[in-house]
Write a protein that holds these residues in place. Structure first.
Motif, PDB file in Angstrom:
ATOM      1  N   CYS A 189       0.841  -1.204   0.000  1.00  0.00           N
ATOM      2  CA  CYS A 189       0.000   0.000   0.000  1.00  0.00           C
ATOM      3  C   CYS A 189       0.876   1.255   0.000  1.00  0.00           C
ATOM      4  O   CYS A 189       1.907   1.303   0.655  1.00  0.00           O
ATOM      5  CB  CYS A 189      -0.912   0.013   1.225  1.00  0.00           C
ATOM      6  SG  CYS A 189      -1.917   1.503   1.334  1.00  0.00           S
ATOM      7  N   ALA A 190       0.402   2.243  -0.762  1.00  0.00           N
ATOM      8  CA  ALA A 190       1.158   3.499  -0.841  1.00  0.00           C
ATOM      9  C   ALA A 190       1.135   4.251   0.490  1.00  0.00           C
ATOM     10  O   ALA A 190       1.999   5.079   0.766  1.00  0.00           O
ATOM     11  CB  ALA A 190       0.571   4.371  -1.941  1.00  0.00           C
ATOM     12  N   CYS A 244      -4.754   1.419   3.135  1.00  0.00           N
ATOM     13  CA  CYS A 244      -5.820   2.403   3.012  1.00  0.00           C
ATOM     14  C   CYS A 244      -7.129   1.826   2.482  1.00  0.00           C
ATOM     15  O   CYS A 244      -8.176   2.434   2.613  1.00  0.00           O
ATOM     16  CB  CYS A 244      -5.349   3.528   2.104  1.00  0.00           C
ATOM     17  SG  CYS A 244      -5.084   2.987   0.405  1.00  0.00           S
ATOM     18  N   ASN A 245      -7.069   0.641   1.846  1.00  0.00           N
ATOM     19  CA  ASN A 245      -8.250   0.053   1.206  1.00  0.00           C
ATOM     20  C   ASN A 245      -8.745   0.874   0.014  1.00  0.00           C
ATOM     21  O   ASN A 245      -9.777   0.551  -0.568  1.00  0.00           O
ATOM     22  CB  ASN A 245      -9.411  -0.130   2.191  1.00  0.00           C
ATOM     23  CG  ASN A 245      -9.232  -1.381   3.027  1.00  0.00           C
ATOM     24  OD1 ASN A 245      -8.663  -2.362   2.557  1.00  0.00           O
ATOM     25  ND2 ASN A 245      -9.703  -1.357   4.245  1.00  0.00           N
ATOM     26  N   GLN A 246      -8.042   1.945  -0.326  1.00  0.00           N
ATOM     27  CA  GLN A 246      -8.517   2.858  -1.370  1.00  0.00           C
ATOM     28  C   GLN A 246      -7.618   2.865  -2.596  1.00  0.00           C
ATOM     29  O   GLN A 246      -8.091   3.077  -3.703  1.00  0.00           O
ATOM     30  CB  GLN A 246      -8.547   4.300  -0.824  1.00  0.00           C
ATOM     31  CG  GLN A 246      -9.319   4.497   0.457  1.00  0.00           C
ATOM     32  CD  GLN A 246     -10.805   4.364   0.234  1.00  0.00           C
ATOM     33  OE1 GLN A 246     -11.312   4.713  -0.844  1.00  0.00           O
ATOM     34  NE2 GLN A 246     -11.501   3.816   1.209  1.00  0.00           N
ATOM     35  N   CYS A 247      -6.328   2.654  -2.376  1.00  0.00           N
ATOM     36  CA  CYS A 247      -5.395   2.850  -3.486  1.00  0.00           C
ATOM     37  C   CYS A 247      -5.526   1.718  -4.505  1.00  0.00           C
ATOM     38  O   CYS A 247      -6.167   0.699  -4.256  1.00  0.00           O
ATOM     39  CB  CYS A 247      -3.955   2.944  -2.973  1.00  0.00           C
ATOM     40  SG  CYS A 247      -3.298   1.397  -2.320  1.00  0.00           S
ATOM     41  N   CYS A 274      -4.387  -1.757  -3.024  1.00  0.00           N
ATOM     42  CA  CYS A 274      -5.346  -2.354  -2.085  1.00  0.00           C
ATOM     43  C   CYS A 274      -6.571  -2.892  -2.828  1.00  0.00           C
ATOM     44  O   CYS A 274      -7.064  -3.983  -2.522  1.00  0.00           O
ATOM     45  CB  CYS A 274      -5.776  -1.331  -1.047  1.00  0.00           C
ATOM     46  SG  CYS A 274      -4.548  -1.023   0.234  1.00  0.00           S
TER      47      CYS A 274
END
Ligand SMILES: [Zn+2]
Length: 256
Positions: A43-44, A50-53, A56
């Motif tokens: 993850c960045a 983050c579950n968003q990038c 993920c």
């Protein structure tokens, strides 16, 4: 804090220091945690995940180009599967800091497959992360075990079973007394929690009040190594020579 949160926390600390190792065995087989670790690694986001990038999301939808999960086909993990996995690792990563190979039910590696894999474990390609997942360590070839760092789900209680003062005095004396195996396990459990807290404090993650550490005179890397050794002793606490183990721990923690 739940045990799995502690594991995630531990890896978050390693990530922040860029010292995540290349080969691990996860004992306990709880794949949900592994999934979170996979996200965390690439993850960045600097801290956890983050579950968003992009990374993920690809982990969640099961189409991450830098992630390969190998499972028994259908009874065991075969030579060809491992050969393919080694090829995967040797290719450059597409978008991620690390190429991640996860082997589920690693106890089901055939001997041929395991032997083929040994060299890769020994000299794993740069920027790779290999995670073997198994339910019991005893079912894995010793040659594989010795090449991996081991991660157990070791404790469920955050509350210390022994007071900090008691733990310190045991460490200083280097003597535990005979026939108290269960007590020794509790002692190790508390020590693991304290050392883990110290790692979190050192890395600036001391955001909760349960954090209580031994303030040992160890640098971060030494503390990480000591923690891994503690996990090993903890896992063998049923059979280990207690006072010998205690003195090894004392030396590792530089407690005099
Ligand atoms: Zn992310």
């Amino acid at each position: 804090m739940k045990p799995e949160e502690k594991i995630i926390d531990y890896f978050t600390v390693l990530k922040s220091r860029e010292i995540i190792g290349s080969s691990y065995i996860f004992i306990g087989g709880q794949f949900l945690i592994i999934n979170r670790l996979i996200k965390l690694i690439n993850c960045a986001e600097n801290s956890q995940f983050c579950n968003q990038c992009w990374s993920c999301k690809r982990v969640d939808d099961g189409h991450h180009p830098d992630l390969l999960v190998v499972e028994p086909d259908p009874i065991n993990i075969k030579f060809n599967q491992i050969r393919e996995a080694i090829r995967f690792l040797s290719r450059r990563s597409f978008y991620s800091p690390k190429k991640i190979l996860i082997i589920k039910d690693a106890q089901k590696l055939t001997d041929q497959a395991a032997n083929l894999f040994l060299k890769t474990l020994e000299e794993s390609p740069k920027n790779s992360f290999i995670g073997l997942v198994c339910s019991k360590l005893e079912d894995i070839l010793p040659t594989i075990i010795s090449r991996c760092r081991k991660i157990y789900l070791p404790y469920s209680k955050v509350k210390l079973a022994k007071s900090k003062e008691k733990i310190k005095s045991i460490l200083r004396s280097g003597y535990f007394g005979p026939g108290k195996r269960k007590d020794f396990s509790l002692f190790l459990e508390s020590l693991i929690i304290l050392l883990h807290n110290q790692l979190k404090n050192d890395a600036g993650y001391n955001n909760n009040h349960e954090a209580d550490s031994l303030t040992l005179d160890l640098n971060f890397k030494e503390a990480v190594i000591a923690l891994e050794d503690l996990f090993k002793v903890y896992n063998a606490a049923g059979t280990v020579n207690i006072n010998l183990a205690l003195n090894l721990i004392k030396m590792r923690l530089r407690c005099n």
